[in-house]
Design a protein around this motif. Structure first.
Motif, PDB file in Angstrom:
ATOM      1  N   VAL A 146       2.576  39.508  78.294  1.00 16.98           N
ATOM      2  CA  VAL A 146       3.626  40.109  77.469  1.00 16.98           C
ATOM      3  C   VAL A 146       3.006  40.590  76.163  1.00 16.98           C
ATOM      4  N   LEU A 147       3.177  41.881  75.869  1.00 11.93           N
ATOM      5  CA  LEU A 147       2.600  42.472  74.667  1.00 11.93           C
ATOM      6  C   LEU A 147       3.572  42.378  73.498  1.00 11.93           C
ATOM      7  N   ASP A 148       2.958  42.161  72.318  1.00 13.31           N
ATOM      8  CA  ASP A 148       3.754  41.976  71.111  1.00 13.31           C
ATOM      9  C   ASP A 148       4.214  43.308  70.548  1.00 13.31           C
ATOM     10  N   ILE A 149       5.295  43.323  69.781  1.00 18.72           N
ATOM     11  CA  ILE A 149       5.787  44.501  69.075  1.00 18.72           C
ATOM     12  C   ILE A 149       5.102  44.551  67.713  1.00 18.72           C
ATOM     13  N   ASN A 150       4.675  45.808  67.254  1.00 14.66           N
ATOM     14  CA  ASN A 150       3.963  45.979  65.994  1.00 14.66           C
ATOM     15  C   ASN A 150       4.935  45.779  64.809  1.00 14.66           C
ATOM     16  N   ASP A 151       4.842  44.615  64.190  1.00 14.31           N
ATOM     17  CA  ASP A 151       5.712  44.334  63.048  1.00 14.31           C
ATOM     18  C   ASP A 151       4.939  43.797  61.854  1.00 14.31           C
ATOM     19  N   ASN A 152       3.545  43.987  61.831  1.00 15.71           N
ATOM     20  CA  ASN A 152       2.713  43.534  60.722  1.00 15.71           C
ATOM     21  C   ASN A 152       1.734  44.642  60.351  1.00 15.71           C
ATOM     22  N   ALA A 153       1.501  44.919  59.027  1.00 10.30           N
ATOM     23  CA  ALA A 153       0.544  45.917  58.553  1.00 10.30           C
ATOM     24  C   ALA A 153      -0.807  45.258  58.314  1.00 10.30           C
ATOM     25  N   PRO A 154      -1.943  46.055  58.336  1.00  9.11           N
ATOM     26  CA  PRO A 154      -3.284  45.506  58.082  1.00  9.11           C
ATOM     27  C   PRO A 154      -3.413  45.037  56.645  1.00  9.11           C
ATOM     28  N   ARG A 155      -4.380  44.082  56.378  1.00 11.97           N
ATOM     29  CA  ARG A 155      -4.651  43.561  55.055  1.00 11.97           C
ATOM     30  C   ARG A 155      -6.176  43.467  54.859  1.00 11.97           C
ATOM     31  N   PHE A 156      -6.763  44.185  53.750  1.00 14.15           N
ATOM     32  CA  PHE A 156      -8.193  44.108  53.457  1.00 14.15           C
ATOM     33  C   PHE A 156      -8.527  42.736  52.886  1.00 14.15           C
ATOM     34  N   SER A 157      -9.785  42.339  53.109  1.00  8.00           N
ATOM     35  CA  SER A 157     -10.227  41.054  52.544  1.00  8.00           C
ATOM     36  C   SER A 157     -10.467  41.159  51.042  1.00  8.00           C
ATOM     37  N   LYS A 158     -10.798  42.406  50.535  1.00 11.35           N
ATOM     38  CA  LYS A 158     -10.992  42.655  49.114  1.00 11.35           C
ATOM     39  C   LYS A 158     -10.283  43.953  48.756  1.00 11.35           C
ATOM     40  N   GLU A 159      -9.912  44.013  47.471  1.00  9.35           N
ATOM     41  CA  GLU A 159      -9.340  45.266  47.015  1.00  9.35           C
ATOM     42  C   GLU A 159     -10.423  46.243  46.563  1.00  9.35           C
ATOM     43  N   GLU A 205       7.083  43.451  75.126  1.00 11.72           N
ATOM     44  CA  GLU A 205       8.312  42.639  74.989  1.00 11.72           C
ATOM     45  C   GLU A 205       9.525  43.508  74.710  1.00 11.72           C
ATOM     46  N   SER A 206       9.246  44.782  74.420  1.00  8.35           N
ATOM     47  CA  SER A 206      10.354  45.711  74.206  1.00  8.35           C
ATOM     48  C   SER A 206      10.728  46.488  75.467  1.00  8.35           C
ATOM     49  N   ALA A 207      10.110  46.120  76.629  1.00  5.59           N
ATOM     50  CA  ALA A 207      10.403  46.827  77.867  1.00  5.59           C
ATOM     51  C   ALA A 207      11.850  46.584  78.278  1.00  5.59           C
ATOM     52  N   LEU A 208      12.521  47.633  78.798  1.00  2.00           N
ATOM     53  CA  LEU A 208      13.927  47.561  79.191  1.00  2.00           C
ATOM     54  C   LEU A 208      14.057  47.119  80.638  1.00  2.00           C
ATOM     55  N   PRO A 209      15.199  46.464  81.000  1.00  2.00           N
ATOM     56  CA  PRO A 209      15.434  46.109  82.403  1.00  2.00           C
ATOM     57  C   PRO A 209      15.433  47.382  83.274  1.00  2.00           C
ATOM     58  N   GLY A 210      14.947  47.204  84.504  1.00  2.00           N
ATOM     59  CA  GLY A 210      14.829  48.337  85.425  1.00  2.00           C
ATOM     60  C   GLY A 210      13.432  48.943  85.463  1.00  2.00           C
ATOM     61  N   THR A 211      12.563  48.450  84.576  1.00  2.00           N
ATOM     62  CA  THR A 211      11.163  48.947  84.596  1.00  2.00           C
ATOM     63  C   THR A 211      10.491  48.537  85.902  1.00  2.00           C
ATOM     64  N   ARG A 212       9.817  49.485  86.549  1.00  2.00           N
ATOM     65  CA  ARG A 212       9.216  49.259  87.876  1.00  2.00           C
ATOM     66  C   ARG A 212       7.696  49.103  87.752  1.00  2.00           C
ATOM     67  N   PHE A 213       7.156  48.211  88.598  1.00  2.00           N
ATOM     68  CA  PHE A 213       5.708  47.989  88.669  1.00  2.00           C
ATOM     69  C   PHE A 213       5.286  48.083  90.143  1.00  2.00           C
ATOM     70  N   LEU A 214       4.395  49.000  90.449  1.00  2.00           N
ATOM     71  CA  LEU A 214       3.919  49.215  91.820  1.00  2.00           C
ATOM     72  C   LEU A 214       2.853  48.174  92.161  1.00  2.00           C
ATOM     73  N   LEU A 215       3.046  47.515  93.340  1.00  2.11           N
ATOM     74  CA  LEU A 215       2.121  46.480  93.786  1.00  2.11           C
ATOM     75  C   LEU A 215       1.326  46.958  95.003  1.00  2.11           C
ATOM     76  N   ASP A 216       0.181  46.294  95.241  1.00  6.03           N
ATOM     77  CA  ASP A 216      -0.657  46.623  96.397  1.00  6.03           C
ATOM     78  C   ASP A 216      -0.009  46.109  97.672  1.00  6.03           C
ATOM     79  N   ARG A 217      -0.122  46.878  98.749  1.00  7.29           N
ATOM     80  CA  ARG A 217       0.398  46.487 100.058  1.00  7.29           C
ATOM     81  C   ARG A 217      -0.665  45.699 100.811  1.00  7.29           C
TER      82      ARG A 217
END
Length: 861
Positions: free
Chosen positions: A232-245, A144-156
């Motif tokens: 569409v891939l998400d941007i990493n904005d969350n840290a991991p959390r253990f179930s127990k300390e 989702e952070s990809a910029l305009p103008g990014t190219r993707f090659l397709l099969d002919r």
């Protein structure tokens, strides 16, 4: 094919363009046709007879046919109509692929005279294929952070058609955030790119679906589609959390490597790779280093080193969780170690007797064993045992001490050694055990005799072997070992045909090789038996006997011996063959023997050829010499045949014998050549032999002359009485056994001999073999023979009597029984010329044999 395609094909059929180009060069022509692909079988390509100007009669008379060569015969010739028709459905893409224009060539040939025409058929493309993509659907991921103008090659897409029927362009649907970029020129249409023109938002829409369409230029056009799924891939904005300390776990101290201790778990609210968490151990004290490992994907903590309760009773380790974006979190894991029975017993030999004799009594002590366990309590209490099915037993004597004893009798020949496994097991839970294997050897006692590998032996040797040659090897084995199993061989002294066995053979005491002590002759000695004793080296020694039968095999050491005809240097024997002899006429038979046996005594006969037109041949197996063809005038009277007699040995031996053959119809002709045989014989004997032979011949001639003179005197006296006193006619008589009844033997031959005797014995003369041309012998129907002698006008006065005798030579079919019988009288009346009558009468009266009035009557013998 769609209806529109069928309509297009029919239009092509109606609009077939025909190009005919003639190259007038002798009788060769060329024609070219253009047809659309996919025409059905039997469709007309063109009238080739009309296009080439060939009459249909000429087409049929010339046996017109198509020569396709390596090309597939897509068309065939209809000679009745002179047309080319499609023989099978043509697929342009299969024939030429992407090559354009597409055509194939073949030749049409006519005979009488030969004419060759080249035909080219061009296949026109029909839009019968739709564009196709390599895949029906593709997946694309975009951040989702990809910029305009990014190219993707397709099969002919791919379309096997060519020209306007090939792909002409692409379109993209439902792609608000993307545009399509490609080159519409077919020759450069190699790459297709999809370009991002506005950013995407995963929170707004996580997946996008687009359709890429490829179109060709056919009428109507055909299309192919490719579905494009964009995630569409998400941007990493969350840290991991253990179930127990804090995590707690416990493991036994003997936990093996790989043993699972516990599993930690952490989660991340992000999606995709941003939500993937990896785990790692953070370095702690020295006691934790290398003891545990964690799986970075699953969070499983396992044992990787040795854990000993006596050294460390508790472990405390830190675990770190990290996502793909680099955000981390940590927790603590406390591991308690549980003590277990982890010490095994230790076995040691205090005393060990090795080897043990096989005659050791039951209860003999073999070993004393000590067992220890460092564990305490029940974990240190140990019990011992040994493996089963062995003649030993283990018993407890003192605390932690055990004794190994024999329980049964031992036999080294059955089991020469034992692997005794001692197992010590403690009473822990679970119990631990240890094993120790000792190898106990059984020493040998001389309790077995040598045993030969056979009850008796038979050896075959060739005669004439040299003394010292190995004949055979006897082998005996003793089940004992070492010195008790060392076998020596001895030859027992027995008498063989009065001679000791040691004079015939000898034996090697170590190896048992029986060797010849002398050479053997099969013709004198065919087989014999010897006794061999095998004795071991024990104390006292044990022995065994066996018998060896030695068979002497015949060798081809004797050459064939010719029994008949006998070859001597003193005289020469000649066989007589009449010139009227038929093919296969038996001349004689060579008789030979060979004192060898078996195939060494099989004899074969062959005649040494002296020319291309050989007159005689010899039987390969019977030695019979027979004529091969009719006797001609060109054949010499004297024939000298050399017969080679060979045996069937390897190598073969042979003997030669010379057979003299006289080819003649009369005995005088034979005698004229007889002396040549003796002159032709070449003797290579030394001077002594000739002197002895000459002395023997002279002695023989002297005695023969005396006997002949006395016999002649007596014979003349007796014949004079019979001749002049007997007035009875004599009836001719022929013995029956002289008749030729078989048709294959030699016929009776009668020869006339003239003997002229004078009153003076020193002037007596013997004349042989008066030629047939000088006398005429005739036999009438009654058996009376009359001989007319030529007239002698001036007969010598010293001849007193003329005697004429008949000699018969008789041959049988068996050449060994051939015989010559001389001087067989055959009674008859001899008619003498009157000019001799007076002389005979005067001589008779002078001797007072006849009266003056008695006529002279000569009796013929």
């Amino acid at each position: 094919m769609a209806s529109s395609d069928v309509h297009g094909v029919s239009n092509w059929k109606r609009t077939i363009s025909l190009l005919v180009i003639w190259y007038v060069a002798g009788v060769t022509g060329q024609v070219r046709y253009s047809i659309p692909e996919e025409m059905s079988k039997g469709s007309v390509v063109g009238n080739i007879a009309e296009d080439l100007g060939i009459d249909l009669k000429r087409l049929r008379s010339g046996r017109a046919r198509i020569v396709a060569g390596d090309n597939s015969p897509y068309v065939e010739l209809n000679t009745d109509k002179g047309t080319l028709v499609v023989s099978e459905k043509i697929d342009r893409e299969l024939v030429c692929k992407q090559i354009s224009p597409c055509s194939f060539n073949f030749e049409m040939i006519l005979e009488n005279p030969i004419q060759l025409y080249e035909v080219t058929v061009e296949i026109l493309d029909v839009n019968d294929h739709s564009p196709t993509f390599p895949r029906e659907e593709i997946d694309i991921e975009i951040s989702e952070s990809a910029l305009p103008g990014t190219r993707f090659l397709l099969d002919r897409a791919n379309d096997p058609d060519v020209g306007v029927n090939a792909i002409q362009g692409y379109t993209l649907k439902h792609g608000d955030n993307f545009i399509l970029k490609h080159d519409n020129r077919p020759e450069t249409n190699k790459f297709i790119e999809m370009v991002l023109q506005s950013p995407v938002d995963r929170e707004t829409k996580e997946e996008l679906s687009l359709i890429l369409t490829a179109s060709d230029g056919g009428k109507p056009p055909k299309t192919g589609q490719l579905r494009i799924k964009i995630k569409v891939l998400d941007i990493n904005d969350n840290a991991p959390r253990f179930s127990k300390e804090i995590y707690r776990a416990s493991i036994p101290e003997n936990a093996p490597v790989g043993h699972l201790v516990t599993t930690v778990s952490a989660s991340d609210a992000d999606k995709g790779v941003n939500g993937e968490v990896s785990y790692a151990l953070r370095q702690g004290g020295d006691s934790e280093n290398g003891v545990f490992t964690i799986d970075e994907s699953s969070g499983e903590i396992t044992v990787s080193g040795k854990i000993d309760f006596e050294e460390t009773k508790k472990f405390e380790i830190n675990i770190e969780a990290k996502d793909r974006g680099g955000l981390t979190e940590s927790c603590v894991v406390i591991i308690d170690v549980i003590d277990v029975n982890d010490n095994t017993p230790v076995i040691s030999l205090t005393s060990f007797t090795n080897p043990v004799p096989e005659n050791a009594p039951v209860g003999t002590t073999v070993a004393v064993i000590n067992v220890k366990d460092s564990d305490a309590g029940v974990n240190g209490q140990v019990k011992c045992a040994i493996n089963k099915n062995i003649p030993f037993v283990i018993k407890s004597s003192l605390r932690n001490y055990y004794t190994l004893l024999t329980e049964d009798t031992l036999d080294r020949e059955i089991i020469p050694e034992y692997n005794i496994t001692i197992t010590a097991t403690d009473e822990g839970s679970p119990p631990l055990s240890t094993t120790k294997t000792i190898n106990l050897k059984i020493s040998d006692v001389n309790d077995n005799r040598p045993v030969f590998d056979r009850v008796s032996y038979t050896a075959r040797i060739d005669e004439n072997i040299a003394p010292g040659v190995s004949i055979f090897t006897v082998r005996a084995e003793d089940a004992d070992c070492c010195q008790n199993a060392r076998v020596s061989y001895f030859l027992e002294e027995t008498k063989i045909n009065g001679a000791p066995a040691s004079s015939l053979v000898s034996i090697n005491a170590e190896t048992g090789v029986v060797s010849a002590a002398r050479s053997f002759d099969y013709e004198q000695f065919k087989e014999f038996k010897i006794n061999v004793k095998a004795q071991d080296g024990g104390s006292p020694p044990l022995s065994e006997n066996t018998t060896v039968q030695i068979i002497i095999q015949d060798q081809n050491d004797n050459a064939p011996q010719v029994l008949y005809p006998v070859q001597t240097g003193a005289s020469v024997v000649a066989e007589i063959v009449p010139r009227s002899a038929d093919i296969g006429y038996l001349v004689t038979k060579v008789v030979a023997v060979d004192v060898d046996s078996g195939q060494n005594a099989w004899l074969s006969y062959k005649l040494q050829k002296n020319g291309d037109r050989a007159l005689f041949d010899v039987g390969v197996h019977n030695g019979e010499i027979r004529t091969m063809r009719q006797v001609t005038d060109k054949d010499a009277v004297k024939q000298k045949l050399t017969v080679i007699v060979e045996d069937n040995g390897q190598p073969s031996r042979s003997a030669t014998v010379t057979v003299n053959v006289a080819v003649a119809d009369s005995f005088p002709e034979v005698l004229s050549e007889f002396t040549d045989f003796t002159r032709d014989k070449d003797y290579n004997d030394n001077l002594t032999f000739y002197l002895v032979l000459a002395l023997a011949v002279v002695s023989f001639l002297f005695i023969t002359c005396l006997v002949v003179i006395i016999s002649v005197k007596i014979y003349r006296w007796r014949q004079s009485r019979v001749l002049y006193q007997s007035h009875l006619p004599v009836i001719p008589y022929y013995p029956p056994h002289y008749a030729d009844t078989t048709g294959t033997g030699t016929l009776k031959h009668v020869y006339n001999y003239e003997v002229c005797m004078t009153t003076d014995s020193r002037k007596s003369d013997l004349k042989y073999l008066r030629p047939v041309s000088q006398s005429l012998l005739s036999v009438d129907g009654g058996g009376t023979e009359t001989m007319t002698l030529p007239q002698r006008n001036n007969a010598p006065s010293e001849y007193s009597t003329l005697h004429v005798y008949n000699y018969e030579v008789c041959m049988t079919t068996d050449s060994r029984r051939s015989d010559s019988k001389f001087l067989r009288p055959s009674p008859g009346v001899l008619m003498v010329d009157p000019s001799y009558m007076d002389t005979m009468q005067r001589e008779a009266r002078r001797d007072e044999v006849l009266d003056d009035d008695d006529p002279l009557e000569l009796v013929r013998y």
